[in-house]
Design an enzyme around this catalytic site. Sequence first.
Site, PDB file in Angstrom:
ATOM      1  CE  LYS A 127      -3.409  -0.734  -0.672  1.00 27.72           C
ATOM      2  NZ  LYS A 127      -3.732  -1.304  -2.035  1.00 27.72           N
TER       3      LYS A 127
ATOM      4  CB  SER B 186      -3.914   2.622   2.111  1.00 32.20           C
ATOM      5  OG  SER B 186      -3.869   2.033   0.854  1.00 32.20           O
TER       6      SER B 186
ATOM      7  N   GLY C 216      -5.109   3.548  -6.084  1.00 35.81           N
ATOM      8  CA  GLY C 216      -5.548   4.938  -6.095  1.00 35.81           C
ATOM      9  C   GLY C 216      -7.054   4.966  -5.925  1.00 35.81           C
ATOM     10  NE  ARG C 217      -9.626  -0.619  -3.569  1.00 32.24           N
ATOM     11  CZ  ARG C 217      -8.653  -1.505  -3.350  1.00 32.24           C
ATOM     12  NH1 ARG C 217      -7.639  -1.179  -2.581  1.00 32.24           N
ATOM     13  NH2 ARG C 217      -8.706  -2.691  -3.912  1.00 32.24           N
TER      14      ARG C 217
HETATM   15  P1  A3P Z   1      -4.720   3.834  -2.336  1.00 39.83           P
HETATM   16  O1  A3P Z   1      -5.460   2.986  -3.322  1.00 39.83           O
HETATM   17  O2  A3P Z   1      -5.093   3.554  -0.925  1.00 39.83           O
HETATM   18  O3  A3P Z   1      -4.768   5.300  -2.661  1.00 39.83           O
HETATM   19  P2  A3P Z   1       0.462  -0.734  -3.623  1.00 39.83           P
HETATM   20  O4  A3P Z   1       0.612  -0.800  -5.095  1.00 39.83           O
HETATM   21  O5  A3P Z   1       1.776  -0.861  -2.904  1.00 39.83           O
HETATM   22  O6  A3P Z   1      -0.597  -1.630  -3.109  1.00 39.83           O
HETATM   23  O7  A3P Z   1       0.009   0.743  -3.267  1.00 39.83           O
HETATM   24  C1  A3P Z   1      -1.233   1.254  -3.633  1.00 39.83           C
HETATM   25  C2  A3P Z   1      -1.173   2.763  -3.449  1.00 39.83           C
HETATM   26  O8  A3P Z   1      -0.280   3.317  -4.418  1.00 39.83           O
HETATM   27  C3  A3P Z   1      -2.462   3.467  -3.664  1.00 39.83           C
HETATM   28  O9  A3P Z   1      -3.162   3.455  -2.431  1.00 39.83           O
HETATM   29  C4  A3P Z   1      -2.023   4.875  -4.137  1.00 39.83           C
HETATM   30  O10 A3P Z   1      -2.180   5.857  -3.155  1.00 39.83           O
HETATM   31  C5  A3P Z   1      -0.523   4.709  -4.412  1.00 39.83           C
HETATM   32  N1  A3P Z   1      -0.040   5.208  -5.694  1.00 39.83           N
HETATM   33  C6  A3P Z   1       1.146   5.855  -5.869  1.00 39.83           C
HETATM   34  N2  A3P Z   1       1.323   6.188  -7.141  1.00 39.83           N
HETATM   35  C7  A3P Z   1       0.231   5.754  -7.815  1.00 39.83           C
HETATM   36  C8  A3P Z   1      -0.157   5.819  -9.185  1.00 39.83           C
HETATM   37  N3  A3P Z   1       0.619   6.400 -10.098  1.00 39.83           N
HETATM   38  N4  A3P Z   1      -1.355   5.283  -9.530  1.00 39.83           N
HETATM   39  C9  A3P Z   1      -2.151   4.703  -8.603  1.00 39.83           C
HETATM   40  N5  A3P Z   1      -1.821   4.588  -7.290  1.00 39.83           N
HETATM   41  C10 A3P Z   1      -0.635   5.114  -6.892  1.00 39.83           C
END
Ligand code: A3P
Length: 327
Positions: free
Chosen positions: A57, A155, A278-279
């Site tokens: 996350k 998250s 990016g929820r």
């Molecule tokens: P949220 O969905 O809670 O906002 P991971 O890939 O490690 O699971 O992390 C997910 C998180 O990556 C997302 O958490 C979001 O905030 C972050 N993130 C950072 N850059 C991003 C991008 N370019 N597109 C989508 N999410 C991104």
Amino acid sequence: LVSSGPLQLAEKYFKLYPEEIDPMWGNPCLDQRHLKIWSYKKSCQRLPKFLVIGPQKTGTTALYTFLSMHPNISANAPSKETFEEIQFFNGRNYYKGLDWYMDFFPSNDSVDNKIVFEKSATYFDADIVPKRVQALLPNVKLVTILISPAKRAYSWYQHAKAHGDPTTLKYSFYQVITANESVAPKPLRDLRNRCLNPGKYALHIEHWLDYFNHNNLHIIDGDQLKSNPVDVLDQFQKFLKITPMFDYSSHIRYDVKKGFFCKVLEGGGNKCLGKGKGRQYATMDAESYKYLREYYMPYNTALVKLLRKLEHTTIPQWLKDDLSYSS
Ligand code: A3P
């Protein structure tokens, strides 16, 4: 002199040395005796040069996706079982052995001197992982991304909720993070741990540094990765000593609708990460944030000290914000 068959011998051996029942894979290419009996069809190249270790996350999928676009970098093939992640060094996959792991990486011919990497966000806080990684890949580089641990916890809760985890439907975020460690029902305790434990960053990083030199470790500020990925990727290319550097500024751009940086498509338009990254969700309630900032205070204090010790150039803004809090 008396001897027995291989099975009986193995049984005797493991009775004598029970601590060796759990395997620890070493690198056959780093030991001449092993290399001599290593099949000529196998290649030492089929192992990663760096690992994106998580935690979950923090933006690991975005980093994985951006790195995969790089002409000199090659990611592991995706795993059908665990979506894109191999998750070899933690959990049961480790027992599938080296061949299983190596099959995820391109063979010599197709790799063309590319820097091969793997991303499994579960590695960061799994106790056994640094030791196992060190045994197989003693020179591997490690990449971790850090965001506010309070926000990471939230998250994760939102992630579990989006996947229909019944515990998230029954308990609010505040109830989860404040659940009593000894009397709360197991699913609630488990979710609490998944929310809270990875965010004890200093503890986990120190554990990795028991096995690896700090020069092998690259720490990324996850907020920077969100707001200015081009700079983050440039710094990372410098860390890997990649020349010439790939110009990310013409390959990724901010997508207003998504609210994040996305891949630029050749025919125009953007390709963003899926809806699970990016929820959209409500901001964390003030009570939970207050609780978490206090909860993480000792860990965040230790993290500042650690970053200074590692001569990390800047202390992330989120860390200053989390620490500046007073009740
Ligand atoms: P949220 O969905 O809670 O906002 P991971 O890939 O490690 O699971 O992390 C997910 C998180 O990556 C997302 O958490 C979001 O905030 C972050 N993130 C950072 N850059 C991003 C991008 N370019 N597109 C989508 N999410 C991104």
